[in-house]
Design a protein around this motif. Structure first.
Motif, PDB file in Angstrom:
ATOM      1  N   ILE A  98      -0.937 -24.488  24.803  1.00  0.00           N
ATOM      2  CA  ILE A  98      -1.592 -23.706  26.043  1.00  0.00           C
ATOM      3  C   ILE A  98      -1.535 -22.449  25.881  1.00  0.00           C
ATOM      4  N   TYR A  99      -2.851 -21.735  25.853  1.00  0.00           N
ATOM      5  CA  TYR A  99      -2.890 -20.177  25.992  1.00  0.00           C
ATOM      6  C   TYR A  99      -3.376 -20.016  27.522  1.00  0.00           C
ATOM      7  N   GLY A 100      -2.281 -19.249  28.062  1.00  0.00           N
ATOM      8  CA  GLY A 100      -2.462 -18.812  29.541  1.00  0.00           C
ATOM      9  C   GLY A 100      -1.830 -17.597  29.826  1.00  0.00           C
ATOM     10  N   SER A 101      -2.055 -17.278  31.125  1.00  0.00           N
ATOM     11  CA  SER A 101      -1.401 -16.064  31.623  1.00  0.00           C
ATOM     12  C   SER A 101      -0.316 -16.325  32.712  1.00  0.00           C
ATOM     13  N   LYS A 103      -0.029 -14.152  35.216  1.00  0.00           N
ATOM     14  CA  LYS A 103      -0.589 -13.755  36.304  1.00  0.00           C
ATOM     15  C   LYS A 103      -1.680 -14.178  36.593  1.00  0.00           C
ATOM     16  N   CYS A 104      -2.347 -15.167  35.753  1.00  0.00           N
ATOM     17  CA  CYS A 104      -3.596 -15.749  36.170  1.00  0.00           C
ATOM     18  C   CYS A 104      -3.247 -17.183  37.013  1.00  0.00           C
ATOM     19  N   THR A 105      -4.179 -17.054  38.138  1.00  0.00           N
ATOM     20  CA  THR A 105      -4.187 -17.960  39.064  1.00  0.00           C
ATOM     21  C   THR A 105      -4.793 -19.362  38.661  1.00  0.00           C
ATOM     22  N   TYR A 106      -5.482 -19.325  37.603  1.00  0.00           N
ATOM     23  CA  TYR A 106      -6.321 -20.427  37.026  1.00  0.00           C
ATOM     24  C   TYR A 106      -5.188 -21.166  36.144  1.00  0.00           C
ATOM     25  N   THR A 107      -4.188 -20.383  35.627  1.00  0.00           N
ATOM     26  CA  THR A 107      -3.164 -20.861  34.760  1.00  0.00           C
ATOM     27  C   THR A 107      -2.277 -21.632  35.928  1.00  0.00           C
ATOM     28  N   GLN A 108      -1.675 -20.895  36.824  1.00  0.00           N
ATOM     29  CA  GLN A 108      -0.947 -21.366  37.906  1.00  0.00           C
ATOM     30  C   GLN A 108      -1.511 -22.863  38.388  1.00  0.00           C
ATOM     31  N   ASP A 109      -3.141 -22.885  38.630  1.00  0.00           N
ATOM     32  CA  ASP A 109      -3.506 -24.009  39.009  1.00  0.00           C
ATOM     33  C   ASP A 109      -3.036 -25.316  38.128  1.00  0.00           C
ATOM     34  N   PHE A 110      -3.405 -24.642  36.687  1.00  0.00           N
ATOM     35  CA  PHE A 110      -3.234 -25.961  35.635  1.00  0.00           C
ATOM     36  C   PHE A 110      -1.762 -26.413  35.615  1.00  0.00           C
ATOM     37  N   VAL A 111      -0.908 -25.358  35.592  1.00  0.00           N
ATOM     38  CA  VAL A 111       0.471 -25.528  35.470  1.00  0.00           C
ATOM     39  C   VAL A 111       0.992 -26.525  36.638  1.00  0.00           C
ATOM     40  N   GLN A 112       0.487 -26.439  37.856  1.00  0.00           N
ATOM     41  CA  GLN A 112       0.880 -27.225  39.137  1.00  0.00           C
ATOM     42  C   GLN A 112      -0.020 -28.616  39.184  1.00  0.00           C
ATOM     43  N   THR A 113      -0.929 -28.715  38.393  1.00  0.00           N
ATOM     44  CA  THR A 113      -1.633 -29.980  38.456  1.00  0.00           C
ATOM     45  C   THR A 113      -1.800 -30.505  37.246  1.00  0.00           C
ATOM     46  N   PHE A 132       3.607 -23.108  24.726  1.00  0.00           N
ATOM     47  CA  PHE A 132       2.910 -22.042  25.404  1.00  0.00           C
ATOM     48  C   PHE A 132       2.796 -20.550  24.712  1.00  0.00           C
ATOM     49  N   ARG A 133       1.503 -20.025  24.767  1.00  0.00           N
ATOM     50  CA  ARG A 133       1.452 -18.690  24.455  1.00  0.00           C
ATOM     51  C   ARG A 133       0.756 -17.679  25.304  1.00  0.00           C
ATOM     52  N   GLY A 231     -13.011 -16.917  25.631  1.00  0.00           N
ATOM     53  CA  GLY A 231     -12.860 -15.734  26.481  1.00  0.00           C
ATOM     54  C   GLY A 231     -12.153 -15.739  27.700  1.00  0.00           C
ATOM     55  N   ALA A 232     -11.553 -16.934  28.138  1.00  0.00           N
ATOM     56  CA  ALA A 232     -10.852 -17.009  29.276  1.00  0.00           C
ATOM     57  C   ALA A 232      -9.508 -17.957  29.114  1.00  0.00           C
ATOM     58  N   VAL A 233      -8.884 -17.966  30.120  1.00  0.00           N
ATOM     59  CA  VAL A 233      -7.716 -18.680  30.103  1.00  0.00           C
ATOM     60  C   VAL A 233      -7.526 -19.496  31.694  1.00  0.00           C
ATOM     61  N   PRO A 234      -6.818 -20.589  31.380  1.00  0.00           N
ATOM     62  CA  PRO A 234      -6.185 -21.390  30.378  1.00  0.00           C
ATOM     63  C   PRO A 234      -7.142 -22.164  29.461  1.00  0.00           C
ATOM     64  N   ARG A 235      -6.641 -22.434  28.065  1.00  0.00           N
ATOM     65  CA  ARG A 235      -7.195 -22.878  27.147  1.00  0.00           C
ATOM     66  C   ARG A 235      -6.089 -24.044  26.488  1.00  0.00           C
ATOM     67  N   VAL A 236      -6.303 -25.314  26.326  1.00  0.00           N
ATOM     68  CA  VAL A 236      -5.574 -26.199  25.432  1.00  0.00           C
ATOM     69  C   VAL A 236      -6.236 -26.326  24.114  1.00  0.00           C
TER      70      VAL A 236
END
Length: 264
Positions: A98-101, A103-113, A132-133, A231-236
């Motif tokens: 998982i490539y994420g951040s 501080k990224c709300t998209y990554t947060q959405d992925f983590v929580q769903t 996780f990276r 060019g954006a995260v999260p990505r699997v």
């Protein structure tokens, strides 16, 4: 944070019109993607930047406990031989990254769903190991503000010194993520979240966070991002397959199922 609240944050922050169209957080190469097609990234550098604690107004914030399976996952034996955080058995036939951040709300959405589903369906049965990276840069600078790097170094410090508590820390940080690019991920705040997650060795962790001890590891991740061309995260990522889990969750599930089938 409840799923609905997380999604509303994303819509308000980024102006999305429908949750099914979510692709990824602020582009690491200065653009946002709407598909998972790989493209050639712009050239960028990953030079060290100042990660000193940003100056902010002191606000006493309560820490919300995460309610997720991420807090209670297994880790491989001899975990510190792995550079980046990993959950699930090392003997799993498939490893997904998982490539994420932080501080990224998209990554947060992925983590929580969706990540919850992936853990239950694939990680807990021992079929898949997840890595996780942290994706920290945009054009050589932290793309969510200067504390992006503070969070990146903190995460790697947690894994290297307290791997048994890492995923609890991971879940706690995302449960308490603050919206926007304002500098909230200070060393003090991250260590408070670590304490809430049961992470020991606070003195050593603080020293490594302040020193920016994991610059080369963050740089290596950005080199991988450039190789894959997203060019954006999260990505699997599994082998050469890249999916955008917030844009098309089913494609990520299919990606993992296909990888398992090919591993037999």
């Amino acid at each position: 944070m409840p799923e609905g609240s997380s999604r509303r944050q994303i819509l308000q922050l980024l102006g999305a019109t429908a949750t099914t169209s979510l692709s990824g957080c602020a582009s690491v190469f200065g653009r946002n993607e709407t598909t998972t097609t790989a493209t050639t990234p712009d050239q960028h550098t990953t030079t060290a930047v100042d990660i000193s604690t940003p100056t902010t107004t002191t606000i006493k914030r309560e820490i919300e406990s995460p309610s997720s399976v991420v807090s209670d996952v297994s880790i491989p034996e001899s975990p510190t031989k792995y550079t980046y955080a990993r959950m699930g058995p090392a003997t799993a036939p498939v490893t997904a990254t998982i490539y994420g951040s932080w501080k990224c709300t998209y990554t947060q959405d992925f983590v929580q769903t969706l990540l919850q589903t992936i853990i239950r369906k694939f990680v807990q049965p021992g079929q898949i190991s997840l890595v996780f990276r942290e994706v920290a840069y945009r054009d050589g600078k932290p793309f969510h503000g200067p504390d992006e790097l503070t969070a990146g170094h903190a995460g790697l410090a947690m894994w290297n010194h307290a791997p048994e508590s890492y995923w609890s820390y991971f879940a706690t940080v995302f449960a308490n993520q603050e919206a926007g690019t304002e500098p909230w991920a200070t060393a003090d705040r991250l260590l408070a979240l670590a304490e809430a997650a049961g992470v020991p060795n606070q003195k050593q962790l603080r020293r490594e966070i302040k020193q920016g001890a994991y610059q080369s590891e963050l740089k290596q991740t950005m080199e991988q991002v450039a190789n894959f061309g997203f060019g954006a995260v999260p990505r699997v990522v599994v082998d050469d397959s890249v999916t955008a889990p917030t844009a098309d969750p089913q494609s990520t599930i299919t990606q993992l199922k296909r990888a398992l089938a090919n591993s037999n």
